[in-house]
Design a protein around this motif. Structure first.
Motif, short mmCIF file in Angstrom:
data_model
loop_
_atom_site.label_atom_id
_atom_site.label_comp_id
_atom_site.label_asym_id
_atom_site.label_seq_id
_atom_site.Cartn_x
_atom_site.Cartn_y
_atom_site.Cartn_z
N ALA A 201 0.83 -1.21 0.00
CA ALA A 201 0.00 0.00 0.00
C ALA A 201 0.86 1.26 0.00
N GLU A 202 0.23 2.37 -0.33
CA GLU A 202 0.91 3.66 -0.26
C GLU A 202 0.71 4.20 1.15
N HIS A 203 1.79 4.66 1.74
CA HIS A 203 1.69 5.12 3.13
C HIS A 203 2.09 6.58 3.24
N LYS A 204 1.26 7.35 3.91
CA LYS A 204 1.70 8.72 4.18
C LYS A 204 2.18 8.81 5.62
N ALA A 205 3.10 9.74 5.84
CA ALA A 205 3.72 9.83 7.17
C ALA A 205 2.67 10.14 8.23
N ASP A 206 2.58 9.29 9.21
CA ASP A 206 1.64 9.48 10.32
C ASP A 206 2.47 9.67 11.59
N PHE A 207 2.37 10.87 12.15
CA PHE A 207 3.21 11.23 13.30
C PHE A 207 3.12 10.20 14.43
N LYS A 208 1.89 9.81 14.74
CA LYS A 208 1.70 8.88 15.86
C LYS A 208 2.31 7.51 15.56
N GLN A 209 2.05 7.03 14.34
CA GLN A 209 2.58 5.71 13.98
C GLN A 209 4.11 5.71 13.95
N ILE A 210 4.65 6.78 13.40
CA ILE A 210 6.12 6.86 13.34
C ILE A 210 6.69 6.93 14.77
N SER A 211 6.05 7.74 15.62
CA SER A 211 6.51 7.84 17.02
C SER A 211 6.42 6.48 17.70
N PHE A 212 5.29 5.82 17.51
CA PHE A 212 5.12 4.50 18.13
C PHE A 212 6.18 3.53 17.62
N GLY A 213 6.42 3.59 16.34
CA GLY A 213 7.42 2.70 15.75
C GLY A 213 8.80 2.94 16.36
#
Lengths: 527, 362
Positions: A201-213
């Motif tokens: 899938a195409e993913h756009k930067a998600d602040f929360k997901q990136i932080s969680f990661g």
């Protein structure tokens, strides 16, 4: 490229930035390029074997897909026309047979590469021992993560054969599924059906997901570098000299190994899932606090879940309903007893599944025995189920109490520690001898009079490891009660970043990395 | 809290987190890096050079055979020569080269003296010695090049740039010294000279081992070429010397190769071992470790001899009339004699140098 190397962190940093800078439709292609770079760092020969697996799986699944499509379209177009019912059935059977041939060939090829590269020397050793032969061992390269990516690919081929997923037409996408680098080292062994939508899938930067990661990656490094790699020296010393370290040392070694293995494996999985999460890709959990399990069956539902479900779905279930086994079961019901016959297929399937699980962990008898012992205890628990149920019914108040729960948890933990001794010593006879000394050599006094400080760890090391284990335990308790700790912390940003600041400083300060520490691969990477 | 303001707070917290983490890494790096203020002093030498206020006419580069065997204060007292020793323990030729590059960026010495003993090493040797030479250099292209050239197999560039990544494991062995000297250092040398006033006579010269190969490596020649070009480009004269330490053995085969190179490239090569008697070195009184290094008495003899050469043959000027420079050197001389007095006092009290060694009583 080790997950704990500076090179890997730099690699991730570049990948994360590029991933969200390039047009989204190219993201999956960038991931594939990253996989190739990651894999090539471990040697180009391994890349060739993986490429072979990809080509075989892609070709086989598409041939099977084409055959199925042809069958469906022919039968649909002929509906109520020329062919008789029996002819339609025969045509269908012929197509199925065709697909079965492709399926078997694909399995032979995929598993053949794994078997040849991983098990040839095991076979040679046993043939030499059995027939007093002198066949020389082979020196073949064992590609990085071969057990993981082969199982992942095999599951894809089986799922296509079982018509659970559509075959992927784009070979590059099959290549990405096979080689997705975070999963290569130690899983989770993911299914095509679970991964395809999120992976391509195409993913756009998600602040929360990136932080969680990123938080998950940091937590993984804490477990790996602060706990697992710190305990490594003591575990290596204890397991490396079974003649000296007997009795209490064996017990302590097994407990330390339990902590090390858990921190190592779950730490690696945290890094894996965290990396995927930063990329917007959802990977299934592989552990649900296994040391809180109250029996061995529950333990295996919580530990290395993806491996357990793989064996359950692709070995245990198909085997337990295999016509020959059902026939055998039926015959046993008639000839021996109804109860025995009824259990036979489950017993055989359990034993075979665990035999293969052991073999998957390593080409050595200690792993096979370990697998069979797991089967033994699972079946034993099954046999004693009626007794256990009667006891529970009779002492309902006792068994529902906290004390009994702790007892069951400890019992399961110690049982798993005992079985894992086979993994520590890597030799069946040595393992049993060592385990036996726990009950014969009462040298606890010696152990706690400074001997533990001779194992390559200082008292400060033990303190750090102990604090780390306590933190890990506390986090597990919170997770068990409230679910995701990160979700809880997310609502309190100041506390959240304060916690991760402390964690980051702890990893950087107390982590066993850099010069003076041998860079260690994750334990499960060996399997 | 609304979703939007929560995100805003998260971004602020993330920024603060990042800044604080960088600050913590820097601060912890300062605390955990070795200070070399007692025991092994050699690690503190490289960075002392940057405190020098005035320029020097002579720069020495090389290993312990320069920083233990030459006394700049003596050369100043004899001929008013301003010199500095950019030496460090087991300094390899490429490290000498990059230290020199740095020197020429800061000043214009007339003479560069390189001790050829380190040309026996053609490849990186030891992380510990690398660190002692390189950690003290400020971040620059010279430092990066020196690190790249010096790293052994298990080392990585990033831990030179962020020392905490290397020294974090010292958390359990920190002492008061680590906190006291986190942001400052005392001088351990006088113009790069590491003084030792104790004596351990040479009793028996160890037998020189027979080597498989006496050829000086290509990397060494490459850097010697570069060093000469660097000196030429900056108008400095390069002098090759072999310091008069008797051990480790300096083989004739090596000497011949250096002599041939010097002749071919128009360089001066002075093997001071050949003139030990002229210098007056007595290995019964002039060494503190049985012939490996000279003590202050040997260093002063050698420095007097070499200062004559520098002044006579190379025309290194006498700067004693320059008031600023003279004042600077007066301070150095005072520090030198204070240090000598302190070492003598310890020798008298303990029979060995307690504060300048790891405490091993001889």
């Amino acid at each position: 490229m080790l997950f704990t190397s500076y090179g890997f962190i730099a690699f991730l940093a570049v990948l994360f930035v590029l991933y969200y800078l390039i047009p989204k439709r190219f993201q999956w292609l960038l991931l594939l390029a990253a996989d190739i770079v990651f894999y090539a760092c471990a040697g180009w020969k391994g890349l060739c074997f993986m490429a072979a697996t990809v080509v075989v799986s892609w070709a086989a699944t598409n041939l099977m897909g084409a055959s199925l499509a042809k069958q469906k379209s022919f039968l649909k177009s002929d509906e109520g026309k020329t062919l008789e019912r029996a002819e339609r059935k025969a045509y269908k059977k012929q197509c199925e047979k065709h697909r079965k041939v492709i399926f078997v060939l694909a399995l032979v090829a995929d598993l053949g590469i794994l078997a040849a590269l991983k098990y040839t020397n095991f076979l040679i050793t046993n043939v030499n021992a059995l027939f007093s032969a002198d066949i020389a061992a082979v020196d073949w390269v064992l590609p990085l993560g071969i057990s993981f990516y082969t199982f992942q690919t095999v599951s894809y081929v089986i799922d296509v054969y079982w018509e659970k997923v559509e075959p992927e037409k784009n070979i590059l996408r099959v290549a990405l599924f096979t080689s997705f680098f975070p999963l290569l080292i130690q899983g989770p062994i993911s299914r095509f059906g679970d991964l395809k939508d999120t992976l391509f899938a195409e993913h756009k930067a998600d602040f929360k997901q990136i932080s969680f990661g990123l938080q998950r990656i940091l937590w993984g490094y804490f477990k790996k570098l602060v706990i697992a790699d710190r305990l490594l020296a003591a575990v290596t010393a204890l397991c490396g000299d079974p003649l000296t370290y007997t009795g209490a040392y064996v017990f302590i070694g097994a407990v330390l190994y339990a902590a090390e293995l858990y921190a190592d494996f779950t730490g690696g999985i945290d890094i894996t899932i965290g990396v995927a999460q930063v990329l917007g890709i959802k990977v299934k959990e592989n552990f649900i606090r296994p040391y809180f399990s109250r029996n061995i069956a529950e333990y295996w539902r919580r530990w290395h879940i993806s491996m357990g479900t793989w064996f359950k779905d692709y070995i245990f279930y198909p085997l337990s309903v295999a016509p020959w086994l059902l026939k055998l079961s039926k015959s046993a019901r008639k000839k021996i007893s109804d109860g025995f016959g009824r259990k036979l297929s489950v017993y055989v399937s359990t034993i075979v599944t665990w035999f293969l699980t052991g073999l998957w962990h390593g080409a050595a008898w200690n792993f096979v025995v370990w697998g069979l012992l797991n089967a033994f205890f699972i079946l034993l628990a099954e046999e004693f189920k009626p007794v256990s149920q009667r006891f529970r019914a009779k002492h309902e108040r006792l068994v529902s109490g906290f004390g009994y729960r702790v007892f069951e948890t400890l019992r399961t933990f110690l049982l798993m520690c005992s079985l894992r001794v086979l993994d520590c010593y890597r030799d069946v006879a040595v393992s049993f001898r060592a385990l036996g000394t726990v009950f014969t050599d009462f040298n606890w006094g010696e152990v706690f009079s400074g001997a533990l400080l001779q194992l390559g760890l200082t008292s400060a090391d033990y303190l750090i490891a102990a604090v780390g284990v306590v933190i890990m335990f506390a986090v597990s308790c919170i997770q068990e009660k409230h679910g995701s700790v990160r979700e809880v912390l997310w609502e309190k940003p100041v506390l959240c970043y304060a916690v991760f600041f402390v964690l980051a400083v702890a990893v950087l300060t107390f982590g066993a990395y850099g010069v003076g520490y041998d860079a260690t691969q994750f334990i499960y990477n060996q399997f | 809290m609304s979703k939007k303001s929560n995100k805003k707070l998260h971004i602020i917290c993330l920024a603060v987190f990042t800044v604080l983490l960088c600050a913590a890494v820097w601060l912890l790096g300062r605390i955990t890096e070795p200070k070399y203020m007692s025991g092994v002093l050699e690690g503190a030498m490289t960075q002392e050079y940057y405190n020098e206020e005035n320029s020097h006419d002579v720069i020495f580069v090389g290993d312990c055979e320069v920083y233990e065997n030459f006394s700049p204060v003596t050369m100043w007292e004899e001929h008013g020569i301003t010199s500095y020793i950019r030496g460090s323990a087991q300094q390899l030729i490429w490290q000498s080269y990059y230290l020199l590059e740095e020197v020429f960026e800061r000043e214009s010495p007339k003479v560069v003296v390189y001790n050829v003993q380190s040309m026996k090493y053609d490849a990186p040797q030891s992380e510990a010695y690398n660190r002692m030479t390189l950690d003290g250099m400020p971040l620059s292209k010279h430092k990066l090049d020196a690190i790249k050239a010096s790293m052994t197999e298990n080392e990585d560039m990033i831990s030179y740039l962020i020392p905490f990544l290397r020294y974090h494991s010292r958390w359990s062995e920190l002492t008061d010294e680590d906190f006291e000297y986190a942001f400052r250092r005392d001088s351990v040398t006088i113009a790069g000279y590491l003084m030792r006033a104790d004596v351990e006579p040479m009793t028996k010269l160890p037998t020189a081992p027979v080597l498989d190969d006496y050829t000086i490596g290509d990397t060494c020649w490459e850097y010697l070429d570069k060093m000469q070009k660097l000196c030429d480009a900056n108008g400095a004269t390069l002098i090759l010397i072999k310091s008069p330490s008797l051990w480790p053995h300096w083989y004739d085969q090596w000497d011949e190769q250096i002599s041939d190179y010097a002749a071919e490239h128009g360089l001066d090569y002075i093997n001071l071992l050949d003139v030990s008697d002229d210098i007056g070195i007595d290995m019964q009184t002039d060494t503190y470790d049985a012939g490996l290094h000279l003590n202050i008495y040997g260093a002063e003899k050698l420095s007097r001899y070499f200062a004559d050469i520098l002044a006579g043959r190379y025309g290194v000027p006498d700067r004693s009339e320059d008031e600023t420079i003279a004042a600077d050197w007066e301070n150095k001389c005072n520090a030198y004699y204070e240090l000598l007095a302190a070492q003598n006092a310890e020798l008298e009290e303990y029979g060995y140098l307690k504060s300048w060694t790891l405490g091993d009583e001889k």
